[in-house]
Design a protein around this motif. Structure first.
Motif, PDB file in Angstrom:
ATOM      1  N   PHE A  82       3.649  -3.621  -3.339  1.00  0.00           N
ATOM      2  CA  PHE A  82       4.238  -2.580  -3.765  1.00  0.00           C
ATOM      3  C   PHE A  82       4.168  -1.644  -5.652  1.00  0.00           C
ATOM      4  O   PHE A  82       4.263  -2.997  -6.051  1.00  0.00           O
ATOM      5  N   GLN A  83       4.055  -0.702  -5.270  1.00  0.00           N
ATOM      6  CA  GLN A  83       4.031  -0.623  -6.506  1.00  0.00           C
ATOM      7  C   GLN A  83       5.213  -0.709  -7.256  1.00  0.00           C
ATOM      8  O   GLN A  83       6.305  -0.496  -6.729  1.00  0.00           O
ATOM      9  N   TYR A  84       5.205  -1.160  -8.202  1.00  0.00           N
ATOM     10  CA  TYR A  84       6.012  -1.805  -9.534  1.00  0.00           C
ATOM     11  C   TYR A  84       7.578  -2.371  -8.157  1.00  0.00           C
ATOM     12  O   TYR A  84       7.869  -2.726  -8.731  1.00  0.00           O
TER      13      TYR A  84
ATOM     14  N   LEU B 253      -2.694  -4.277  -2.894  1.00  0.00           N
ATOM     15  CA  LEU B 253      -1.781  -4.439  -3.160  1.00  0.00           C
ATOM     16  C   LEU B 253      -1.555  -2.779  -4.518  1.00  0.00           C
ATOM     17  O   LEU B 253      -3.119  -2.339  -4.553  1.00  0.00           O
ATOM     18  N   ASP B 254      -0.919  -2.583  -4.004  1.00  0.00           N
ATOM     19  CA  ASP B 254      -0.617  -0.841  -4.368  1.00  0.00           C
ATOM     20  C   ASP B 254      -0.517  -1.029  -6.555  1.00  0.00           C
ATOM     21  O   ASP B 254       0.531  -1.002  -6.863  1.00  0.00           O
ATOM     22  N   GLU B 255      -1.663  -0.653  -7.178  1.00  0.00           N
ATOM     23  CA  GLU B 255      -1.390  -0.530  -8.263  1.00  0.00           C
ATOM     24  C   GLU B 255      -0.994  -1.665  -9.130  1.00  0.00           C
ATOM     25  O   GLU B 255      -0.102  -1.106  -9.814  1.00  0.00           O
TER      26      GLU B 255
ATOM     27  N   LYS C 115      -3.322   6.947  -1.501  1.00  0.00           N
ATOM     28  CA  LYS C 115      -3.840   5.514  -1.271  1.00  0.00           C
ATOM     29  C   LYS C 115      -2.344   4.769  -1.445  1.00  0.00           C
ATOM     30  O   LYS C 115      -2.384   3.770  -0.169  1.00  0.00           O
ATOM     31  N   SER C 116      -1.162   5.262  -1.467  1.00  0.00           N
ATOM     32  CA  SER C 116      -0.056   4.546  -1.164  1.00  0.00           C
ATOM     33  C   SER C 116       0.263   5.228   0.671  1.00  0.00           C
ATOM     34  O   SER C 116       0.810   4.239   1.090  1.00  0.00           O
ATOM     35  N   THR C 117       0.432   5.532   0.860  1.00  0.00           N
ATOM     36  CA  THR C 117       0.150   6.886   1.980  1.00  0.00           C
ATOM     37  C   THR C 117      -0.730   5.852   3.209  1.00  0.00           C
ATOM     38  O   THR C 117       0.258   5.678   3.883  1.00  0.00           O
TER      39      THR C 117
HETATM   40 MG    MG Z   1       0.088   5.077  -5.182  1.00  0.00          MG
END
Ligand code: MG
Ligand code: ADP
Length: 288
Positions: free
Chosen positions: A89-91, A167-169, A46-48
């Motif tokens: 990004f995440q966090y 939006l990543d998580e 997913k993030s990639t």
């Molecule tokens: Mg990820």
């Protein structure tokens, strides 16, 4: 706005013992105004994938077209693409670093070369979009709750006026209240501004409630790409991909096994409530 990936592959550390084929033959088109959920087990890619969409990563092979233009072509401006495809990004709170909230959200617009005044006006508008008024402007980002920090980070991206918001998580690690507030703000933005939104999540409940289209990733590829209701009909395949269907789908299935069939495709608490109330009225008459 349209965004099209064709036979996209990405391999981390190609040719080394650390090699990892993180995206395999991805074919995907995203159109204007869509609210897309992207789910999958940890490590499914997913993030990639999101980092390809704003060209932070460039595919090992395959093509990417943004509004019909070849992103990997020589004359294409990746910098411009990063402005149009905003990635949270995440966090993201790890990237808050300015003395106060308003200055932090101004950082992106200023980087675009906007004047101090324009940047501030954009920042205020973006903060308003995530439900944060004047009383937040002078607060230190570090004094905010987890959910508030996330919203500031989202505002920082919105202030760039992106065409697509990824939006990543965004709700990872938040309590239920913070989680619902963020998702409600995002859903509102998507509706009112007709913004294209891609929401990466591992919560089936969240995507069932909010998105119109759900992309399921499994082992670096796309397993399903359909409406949430249609995706959640594949309970077995989802389980094999280490993903559960929403709790309400599961509950409805168990009730059906006991002879209580409340109908197909119930995936949210609100839908379950409506189906139960409807059945109750049928049995007991509509008068209370
Ligand atoms: Mg990820
Ligand atoms: P997800 O976001 O769905 O958890 P990722 O896109 O982070 O998945 O990861 C997909 C695959 O790529 C995983 O096997 C992961 O270990 C690998 N990977 C991710 N980032 C890197 C990296 N920077 N270097 C090497 N491998 C990576």
């Amino acid at each position: 706005m349209s965004l099209e990936l064709k036979n996209l592959n990405y391999i981390y550390n190609e040719g080394t013992p650390m090699e990892s084929h993180a995206l395999k033959d991805i074919n995907l088109t995203i159109r204007d105004g869509e609210f897309v959920g992207l789910i999958g087990h940890t490590g499914s890619g997913k993030s990639t994938l999101t980092q390809h969409l704003n060209a932070l990563l460039e595919a090992t092979s395959g093509e990417y077209y943004y509004n019909g233009e070849n992103v990997y072509g020589e004359n294409f401006s990746k910098k411009e693409l990063r402005r149009k495809v905003g990635l949270v990004f995440q966090y993201p709170e790890h990237q808050l670093f300015e003395v106060d909230v308003l200055t932090d959200v101004c950082f992106g617009p200023k980087n675009l070369g906007l004047s101090e005044e324009e940047a501030r006006s954009r920042a205020k508008e973006a903060l308003k979009m995530v439900g944060m008024g004047e009383n937040y402007y002078e607060k230190s980002p570090f004094d905010l709750s987890g959910g508030e920090k996330r919203r500031v980070a989202i505002a920082g991206v919105l202030a760039m006026h992106p065409e697509v918001l990824i939006l990543d998580e965004p709700t990872a690690g938040l309590d239920p209240k913070g989680r619902d507030e963020i998702l409600d703000e995002i859903a509102k933005l998507q509706k009112e501004q007709h913004m294209t939104v891609i929401l990466v999540s591992h919560s089936m409940e969240d995507v069932a409630t909010y998105v119109d289209r759900l992309i399921v990733m499994y082992q670096s590829g796309i397993l399903f790409d359909d409406t949430p209701k249609a995706v959640f009909r594949h309970r077995k395949e989802m389980e094999e991909a280490h993903l559960a269907v929403p709790q309400m789908s599961e509950l409805m299935r168990m009730l059906k096994e006991k002879g209580i069939d409340l109908g197909e495709d119930i995936i949210t608490v609100a839908e379950a409530k409506d189906a139960i109330m409807k059945r109750w009225k049928e049995k007991n008459g509509s008068g209370r």
